[in-house]
Motif scaffolding. Structure first.
Motif, PDB file in Angstrom:
ATOM      1  N   ASP A  62      -7.629   1.304  -2.968  1.00 22.13           N
ATOM      2  CA  ASP A  62      -8.644   1.127  -2.021  1.00 22.13           C
ATOM      3  C   ASP A  62      -8.363  -0.099  -1.301  1.00 22.13           C
ATOM      4  O   ASP A  62      -8.822   0.059  -0.077  1.00 22.13           O
ATOM      5  CB  ASP A  62     -10.372   0.940  -3.075  1.00 22.13           C
ATOM      6  N   ALA A  63      -7.958  -1.051  -1.746  1.00 23.17           N
ATOM      7  CA  ALA A  63      -7.574  -2.336  -1.029  1.00 23.17           C
ATOM      8  C   ALA A  63      -6.544  -3.187  -1.806  1.00 23.17           C
ATOM      9  O   ALA A  63      -6.904  -3.136  -3.100  1.00 23.17           O
ATOM     10  CB  ALA A  63      -8.923  -3.112  -0.672  1.00 23.17           C
ATOM     11  N   LEU A  64      -6.057  -4.148  -1.209  1.00 20.82           N
ATOM     12  CA  LEU A  64      -5.085  -5.014  -1.836  1.00 20.82           C
ATOM     13  C   LEU A  64      -5.474  -6.525  -1.168  1.00 20.82           C
ATOM     14  O   LEU A  64      -5.531  -6.386  -0.048  1.00 20.82           O
ATOM     15  CB  LEU A  64      -3.503  -4.697  -1.722  1.00 20.82           C
ATOM     16  N   GLN A  65      -5.298  -7.345  -2.001  1.00 21.32           N
ATOM     17  CA  GLN A  65      -5.276  -8.791  -1.363  1.00 21.32           C
ATOM     18  C   GLN A  65      -4.210  -9.569  -1.707  1.00 21.32           C
ATOM     19  O   GLN A  65      -3.635  -9.603  -3.010  1.00 21.32           O
ATOM     20  CB  GLN A  65      -6.502  -9.439  -1.747  1.00 21.32           C
ATOM     21  N   HIS A  66      -3.472 -10.421  -0.918  1.00 22.66           N
ATOM     22  CA  HIS A  66      -2.320 -11.154  -1.217  1.00 22.66           C
ATOM     23  C   HIS A  66      -2.858 -12.310  -2.124  1.00 22.66           C
ATOM     24  O   HIS A  66      -3.759 -12.916  -1.642  1.00 22.66           O
ATOM     25  CB  HIS A  66      -1.733 -11.623   0.127  1.00 22.66           C
ATOM     26  N   VAL A  67      -1.980 -12.687  -3.012  1.00 23.47           N
ATOM     27  CA  VAL A  67      -2.394 -13.744  -4.077  1.00 23.47           C
ATOM     28  C   VAL A  67      -1.271 -14.943  -3.956  1.00 23.47           C
ATOM     29  O   VAL A  67      -1.739 -15.863  -4.188  1.00 23.47           O
ATOM     30  CB  VAL A  67      -2.460 -13.361  -5.668  1.00 23.47           C
ATOM     31  N   VAL A  68       0.127 -14.329  -4.053  1.00 20.49           N
ATOM     32  CA  VAL A  68       1.042 -15.450  -4.084  1.00 20.49           C
ATOM     33  C   VAL A  68       2.397 -14.853  -3.327  1.00 20.49           C
ATOM     34  O   VAL A  68       2.461 -13.605  -3.438  1.00 20.49           O
ATOM     35  CB  VAL A  68       1.082 -15.802  -5.565  1.00 20.49           C
ATOM     36  N   THR A  69       3.200 -15.916  -2.790  1.00 21.40           N
ATOM     37  CA  THR A  69       4.565 -15.467  -2.224  1.00 21.40           C
ATOM     38  C   THR A  69       5.516 -16.459  -3.306  1.00 21.40           C
ATOM     39  O   THR A  69       5.193 -17.741  -3.422  1.00 21.40           O
ATOM     40  CB  THR A  69       4.519 -15.851  -0.942  1.00 21.40           C
ATOM     41  N   TYR A  70       6.473 -15.868  -3.812  1.00 22.42           N
ATOM     42  CA  TYR A  70       7.458 -16.863  -4.551  1.00 22.42           C
ATOM     43  C   TYR A  70       8.643 -16.171  -4.371  1.00 22.42           C
ATOM     44  O   TYR A  70       9.004 -15.258  -3.802  1.00 22.42           O
ATOM     45  CB  TYR A  70       6.996 -16.508  -6.027  1.00 22.42           C
ATOM     46  N   LEU A  83       0.839  -1.449  -0.142  1.00 23.09           N
ATOM     47  CA  LEU A  83       0.057  -0.027  -0.052  1.00 23.09           C
ATOM     48  C   LEU A  83       0.707   1.047   0.032  1.00 23.09           C
ATOM     49  O   LEU A  83       0.716   2.291  -0.638  1.00 23.09           O
ATOM     50  CB  LEU A  83      -0.810  -0.020   1.284  1.00 23.09           C
ATOM     51  N   ARG A  84       1.891   1.299   0.705  1.00 22.66           N
ATOM     52  CA  ARG A  84       2.979   2.491   1.090  1.00 22.66           C
ATOM     53  C   ARG A  84       3.459   2.633  -0.283  1.00 22.66           C
ATOM     54  O   ARG A  84       3.580   3.970  -0.812  1.00 22.66           O
ATOM     55  CB  ARG A  84       3.813   2.226   2.153  1.00 22.66           C
TER      56      ARG A  84
END
Length: 264
Positions: free
Chosen positions: A179-187, A167-168
């Motif tokens: 407006d918003a963010l959602q985590h989808v993957v870590t790699y 966000l920052r």
């Protein structure tokens, strides 16, 4: 894409959806598709690039395509052993990078020292607007000596949650507040030698709150149509693995009917 390309795109998707070409089967050659569908080879390749990005087809060999076989199992075998780690010694260490030699012993192999580079934890965000455009920056990277498009993102500060970083960084680098963010993957971008977890976030909507405050990172800021992404990818104009992973996730989610944030 133009009307003819859109027609061809929908035709090939329909062929696959109706079983004309079953999982694992090859599509006709580019020449045959071009003739049968009455479309030029350049436009056809753009359509095929989009279908590849959406995981509807996959490249097989140099210039042939096939329907992915979803029935192939991905169950992990239970009889494999991890490497044993006997120790580690540091060769170089500063606030940005640490280089070590790790004493490892793979199963059935004589132990040896393996170079390991440790970099920072990173968070990257793909923000989509209501016109199916993604917020990106055109900027210069001196290491490859090239310009290209990137998504906003950066290093996770100590004690900071990756979501807050994403966000920052969007706000600092572009002047837009998601407006918003959602985590989808870590790699991991170079899992064989480099330790640098990358967290990918996707969100919809943002508000312009001012000019970018991170002038070193910010470049030319634009809302890029998602339909342009396969072409940018083909021309090598997308910079960094995080940008590629995030945008491929968005395109694949659109192709399967799922939302880019993973919600139903």
């Amino acid at each position: 894409m133009g009307p003819k390309s859109e027609r061809v795109y929908r035709t090939i998707r329909e062929w696959i959806a109706t079983g004309k070409y079953s999982p694992g089967s090859k599509l006709p050659s580019e020449r045959t598709l071009s003739e049968d569908l009455e479309i030029g080879r350049t436009a056809l390749r753009q359509v095929l690039a989009r279908l590849v990005a959406e995981s509807v087809v996959e490249v097989h060999g140099r210039s042939s395509y096939r329907v992915p076989d979803r029935s192939v199992t991905t169950e992990a075998p239970a009889d494999l052993e991890p490497w044993q780690i006997h120790g580690e010694r540091t060769l170089y260490d500063n606030r940005w990078v640490k280089l070590s030699l790790v004493d490892v012993e793979p199963p059935g192999v004589k132990r040896f020292e393996h170079h390991v580079v440790k970099l920072h934890h990173v968070a990257i965000a793909a923000v989509i607007d209501d016109q199916d455009r993604v917020l990106m920056m055109w900027r210069y990277r001196f290491v490859p000596d090239a310009f290209g498009w990137e998504l906003p993102g950066g290093i996770v500060d100590p004690g900071e949650e990756p979501l807050q970083t994403a966000l920052r960084e969007v706000e600092e680098e572009t002047g837009w507040r998601p407006d918003a963010l959602q985590h989808v993957v870590t790699y991991q971008p170079m899992v064989g030698m480099v330790d640098s977890p990358h967290e990918i976030f996707v969100g919809h909507g943002a508000k312009l709150i001012g000019e970018p405050t991170d002038l070193e990172e910010a470049g030319h800021i634009a809302w890029v149509p998602l339909s342009d992404i396969p072409g940018l990818m083909a021309r090598g104009e997308l910079m960094g693995s995080g940008t590629l992973v995030a945008l491929l996730h968005v395109l694949a989610s659109r192709g399967t009917g799922a939302s880019p944030t993973g919600a139903a």
